[in-house]
Design an enzyme around this catalytic site. Sequence first.
Site: not given
Length: 356
Positions: A90-91
């Site tokens: 989930q960068s």
Amino acid sequence: MSVCCKVLLPLPSAVMHLARFPRVHLAHLPTPLERLDRLSAELAGPEIWIKRDDCTGLSTGGNKTRKLEFLMAEAQAVGADCVMTQGATQSNHARQTAAFAAKLGMQCHLLLEDRTGYDDVNYHHNGNVLLDVMHGATTEIRGPGLDMNAELEAVAEHRRSTGQIVYTIPGGGSNATGALGYVNCALELVAQANERSLCIDHIVHATGSAGTQAGLIVGLRAMNTGIPLLGIGVRALQEAQESNVYKLATATCEKLGCPGVVQRHDVVANTDYVGQGYGIPADDTLEAIALFAQLEGILLDPVYSGKGAAGLIDLVRKGQFTKGQRVVFLHTGGSAALFGYTHCLDRMTAADKAHV
């Protein structure tokens, strides 16, 4: 009321003249500086302000946008047709890089590392992951514990062998080029404070890949503001985090032509709020997200800004920040990740219902 006697000395011309460095002006700047009246009243401590770097634009914004203005300009300068970077599933950084690449007409390839072990479908397909795909990026998945920058360079070399011109960006956009974005943020924030006669007693923010904290401390020290900066760690232990930030701050000073501006004691991180690990929100993270949402209408994320705010809230409760002081919380963005964390946020809503 805060009593402020700090004296600002002239800024070194090497730092002031950031226009010497290539930059793509796409961020929505300056970002707002707002007072959080309800949160301040709730905590009954210092006057809390927020620097809204969740409002930088491009795919819901966030702190990486400032860094990418300088990084993507370098990519253009070398004639890159593809940019590559790496980060967690989930960068926020991956999502903002993909958005920049779409805007500039470049291909984008992302290496996403599974650091949490979550098997929830939203975590792997919603939130930032969904936005990566919507911006046209391609992705590869990696397991935990690898040298992700080495993995990145290996894939980039393969692509270069096929004739592509690939520009690689380290995780978080955190190198001396990317840190220039937060040198500039320090200039912007101090200018906003000066315009309002607002004496800032402390700045607090989430710190991870080091670029945000490194850039800020370089800018603050180059201006001789005397404003302490506290990074709330989201992954590494304190000594490692401070060492990483100081190393990058030193490199940034060298790039700007002001070596020695930052000393080791200037770099301070508190890593008491990491919890079970990177990307795993603790109960105090969820409480911070709830307080900001319900008192101020501001969305934090479960990985960075939520943990940074948890640290701020706890330190206020413990008396580290007190009445009469003015503390600025730098919001690093990331609200898109909330939609990948529904399995964790259920704990927050359940707690709220029980409280009611």
